[in-house]
Design a protein around this motif. Structure first.
Motif: not given
Length: 265
Positions: A128-139, A213-215, A255-265
């Motif tokens: 639940r904690a992981k889900a909370f954090k993942r959803r919160q980061e997106a918003v 946000l980095a966490d 292979m490090d072919r997954v770029p971070a979202p353009a708005h990520a920090t």
């Protein structure tokens, strides 16, 4: 359309809606989106049959149970209260799980000594904690992308959060799910209470939002990697190209072919 067909269509719609609310506990993704629900049949008498298949033969039995128990709860909540049969296929504990699920047994009863000292509620809390954090980061990232300052974001109350809108994308998808997670932790939250707090319930300092946000990003990357692993393993095992089409695979991560979202920090 005859009344019988309409009834069947409504039942199918309700069933899939309920199943879509059952998440893989580690990935916070619906089991339907992950392709784990292999077959669903609503018979003429209203009874339901579901075939469930996981990526590997050795998937953790506690994960398997949590998902199948979620499926059972979804079926128990159906408006027409059907008899049902849920079958797990190609898993090392399929026989124990299927027998236990059918008998309505708890995790410890199903697995006996295999459960050992496993505290299932503690495991649920971790997920639940992981889900909370993942959803919160997106918003949070979505609000930053809209041009809001960090002060405006962390100062937002629940009523302001509800009024905020996203046209599309991950933020739009996760906004209602984050609200659900927030109120799941604090059901008495008022409209003037903070919309964004840590999993422990603390306010997020304005000058700490970047580090926070980095966490959150590290949590998301871990979950996305595990998701790619699951999709890749399931694809390899069952040769289902459509399951991973458009999604990063394990090789993409390596292979490090997954770029971070353009708005990520």
């Amino acid at each position: 359309m005859t009344p019988v067909r309409m009834s069947a269509a409504r039942r199918s719609e309700e069933l899939w809606r309920r199943l879509e609310q059952v998440n893989d506990p580690e990935l916070d993704e619906p089991v339907t989106a992950m392709g784990f629900v292999e077959r669903v049949l609503i018979k003429l008498d209203g009874s339901v049959e579901i075939d469930f298949r996981l990526p590997t033969y050795w998937c953790s039995p506690n994960f398997a149970f949590l998902m199948l128990d979620g499926v059972r709860q979804a079926l128990d909540s159906l408006s027409w209260s059907p008899a049902y049969r849920v079958t797990l296929h190609d898993h090392m504990f399929a026989e124990e799980v299927n027998r236990g699920i059918a008998e309505g047994k708890a995790f410890g009863e199903i697995f006996g000594e295999l459960a050992g000292d496993q505290d299932l509620e503690s495991l649920r809390a971790i997920f639940r904690a992981k889900a909370f954090k993942r959803r919160q980061e997106a918003v949070l990232l979505g609000l930053r992308q809209q041009g809001l300052t960090d002060g405006e974001i962390v100062g937002m109350d629940l009523s302001e959060f509800d009024a905020a809108g996203f046209d599309a994308g991950e933020a739009a998808k996760q906004k209602p799910r984050y609200r659900e997670a927030l109120l799941g932790c604090w059901p008495d939250r008022r409209p003037d209470d903070a919309a964004f707090v840590t999993w422990e319930g603390d306010r997020i300092p304005v000058d700490a939002l970047g580090a926070y946000l980095a966490d959150l990003r590290s949590v998301r990357i871990n979950m996305e990697f595990n998701g790619a692993l699951c999709r890749g393993l399931k694809h390899t095992r069952y040769k289902e190209m459509d399951v991973i089409d458009g999604e990063p695979t394990l090789v993409d991560f390596i292979m490090d072919r997954v770029p971070a979202p353009a708005h990520a920090t």
